[in-house]
Design an enzyme around this catalytic site. Sequence first.
Site, PDB file in Angstrom:
ATOM      1  N   GLU A  21       0.919  -1.281   0.073  1.00  0.00           N
ATOM      2  CA  GLU A  21       0.110  -0.026  -0.196  1.00  0.00           C
ATOM      3  C   GLU A  21       0.985   1.299  -0.134  1.00  0.00           C
ATOM      4  O   GLU A  21       1.975   1.342   0.721  1.00  0.00           O
ATOM      5  CB  GLU A  21      -0.943  -0.097   1.161  1.00  0.00           C
ATOM      6  CG  GLU A  21      -1.814   1.174   1.321  1.00  0.00           C
ATOM      7  CD  GLU A  21      -2.640   1.169   2.479  1.00  0.00           C
ATOM      8  OE1 GLU A  21      -3.522   0.421   2.470  1.00  0.00           O
ATOM      9  OE2 GLU A  21      -2.382   2.124   3.465  1.00  0.00           O
ATOM     10  N   PHE A  23       0.624   5.651  -0.269  1.00  0.00           N
ATOM     11  CA  PHE A  23      -0.419   7.089  -0.193  1.00  0.00           C
ATOM     12  C   PHE A  23       0.192   8.130  -0.973  1.00  0.00           C
ATOM     13  O   PHE A  23       1.508   8.098  -1.026  1.00  0.00           O
ATOM     14  CB  PHE A  23      -0.736   7.436   1.137  1.00  0.00           C
ATOM     15  CG  PHE A  23       0.570   7.870   2.016  1.00  0.00           C
ATOM     16  CD1 PHE A  23       0.978   9.082   1.971  1.00  0.00           C
ATOM     17  CD2 PHE A  23       1.014   6.934   3.026  1.00  0.00           C
ATOM     18  CE1 PHE A  23       1.962   9.285   2.893  1.00  0.00           C
ATOM     19  CE2 PHE A  23       2.073   7.159   3.807  1.00  0.00           C
ATOM     20  CZ  PHE A  23       2.758   8.497   3.509  1.00  0.00           C
ATOM     21  N   LYS A  26       2.547  14.359   0.419  1.00  0.00           N
ATOM     22  CA  LYS A  26       2.007  15.598   0.661  1.00  0.00           C
ATOM     23  C   LYS A  26       2.771  16.786  -0.045  1.00  0.00           C
ATOM     24  O   LYS A  26       2.045  17.949  -0.359  1.00  0.00           O
ATOM     25  CB  LYS A  26       1.915  15.898   2.406  1.00  0.00           C
ATOM     26  CG  LYS A  26       1.250  15.020   3.067  1.00  0.00           C
ATOM     27  CD  LYS A  26       1.184  15.582   4.530  1.00  0.00           C
ATOM     28  CE  LYS A  26       0.549  16.782   4.710  1.00  0.00           C
ATOM     29  NZ  LYS A  26       0.136  17.015   6.148  1.00  0.00           N
TER      30      LYS A  26
END
Length: 654
Positions: A21, A23, A26
């Site tokens: 996984e 993400f 930012k």
Amino acid sequence: MEKVTDKINALPEGANYFSLEFFPPKTSMGFANLQTRLERMSQALRPLFVTVTWGAGGSTATKSLELAEICQRQLGLTTCLHLTCTNMSRSLIDEALEQAKVLGIRNILALRGDAPRSEEYRDEAQMAGGDSNKDFTWAVDLVRYIRKQYGDYFCIGVATYPEGHSDASSEYPEHQDPLFDLPYLVEKTKAGADFLMTQLFFDVEAFDKFEKMLREHESGVFKTIPIIPGLMPIQSYQILRRTTKLSHAKLPSDILQRLDAVRTDDQLVKEVGVEILCELVEHIKKRPSPARRGFHFYSLNLEKAVSHIVENTHLILQTLVDDDEAVVELGPGTLSPPDGALTNRNRSRLSSMNSSPHNRVIISRPSRSSNMSFEAREEEAAIPNGPINTRATTLAISEGEGSLGREATWDDFPNGRWGDARSPAFGEIDGYGPTLHVSTAQALKLWGHPVDKGDISALFRRHITGDLNALPWSEQGLSPETSTIQAELLALNNKGWWSVASQPAVNGLKSSDPIFGWGPHNGFVFQKPFVEFFLPLSDWEKLQPRLEAEEQITYFAGNSEGELVGNSEGSVNPVTWGTFPGKEIITPTIIERESFASWRDEAFSIWREWQRVYPTKSVTAKVLGEVRKDVWLVNVIWGDFVQGAGLWEFLMKE
């Protein structure tokens, strides 16, 4: 591209597999560095598929789709896109599904997201796309919708909780029970789920019991469905404790004891963590399963720990074209050929390898300013340096071996928003976006119904004194270290300046110090004092000229409108560092413009999330909205770590 279940079923009988996984980072620099990391990991580790997270309320929609496109199209990785269905525009769900189809993504992990709160999200719900909460209350609603709109085009996964869903436990994890969730899981599966993926856990006995319960369930819906255990490599002691607290995952006493023994040394924590995860994997591998046994790793966008785990447990899939060459020495003089350059004995390339050309300049001799990534010596021109592209060597780099490995895993020990903004792992630990990390009921219990600034000050005061164990910006109480400046923080609070982060000065204490120590033994640690706080606009206008005039101060400040100012905007400020025998100086905590700007956006988003706990027209919602628009977030760093009290003396002056 293939569905996850098709790839699982195509594996040989008894084969194991794993998935990873990621993400969306930012920062733009973090995104670029993650792409390089993904290219390396796809070649070295060969996951069966990868998943890409989706921020709460669609907060990361654009970045999630961008990252999914890189994984699916550029790297050729079978990609599963997370998708939540609450507290956002209904059109965003349709757009995400359609975009996934355009990108060739055929796998969706269907999630609910935060509990629906249509009234509090009224402004967003009135967008042209409508309110997603009118059609989607639970994940099963999203599963049914995808099946209705797209038939069998998508392979759909759903989440499951071996220790029970934390929503059902309020703040008391002992009330969690998988039996409570079971009827909902049956419903999701019957609605069209193709595989189950568990929340992270460390209690392997709880997983054993849970899996047995599902396989033997009278409905029969779980008899052969893939049940993929979710595991989180242990990156640091602090991240582990925070994650297990937020997810209500139990830490068995034997695991906790092993980690407590090395908790101050990040390297030892990671090494013990790899051992623990390997033991969990090997235990589960031995259990009988009607489906091929797989494992899903929550990578946190880091590669070193997970690389060791999948290598040590023999989870890396073998292909028809493989190599068993010895790992070459990864020294500073090792040159990389352009991506796509192959030796004669390895012309069949993995689909996961990046084939884009990277040209290099031919030079007669290197200079001090030479960049070996972009230059080649005359005698090396047109000669591929083959061994560097072997899977074994790439795996060694992902595991941090040699100088190239150290460069690849430079952000191996993340420190949240205080880490390096260039890191793919910078910021939140899960990539799900700004959140209060508590349910609405818990928020009301913790923070009540403030009706003026005095009530808000009282909450901050209670947190500083230890009477309140969480604030919207911090789900934990003050650390023993921060408690040493409790009086100074209370004095700031009395001025209406609400602190959300701080640290005292430290000048060369031993790394074994029970309060301030960290890192390997026989070292010394240092800290510049700093404090970060919200203050009213009127006070900020008086404070800024003073900050500009003080030579010892570096500061950054911003507001909800996106303004950002500072007196050292191009600098990188290490505020925590340590020296240890045989090691370079380690700087785990830094403050810079880009990292502060990212946190500013998140901090003001949290004000909005707190406001949404209350009805739109309530007094509390109005007060929180007004405060959010008025206050500035200010970070003040004091350069003199020898005379650290100067920071507090400066701030207390009128």
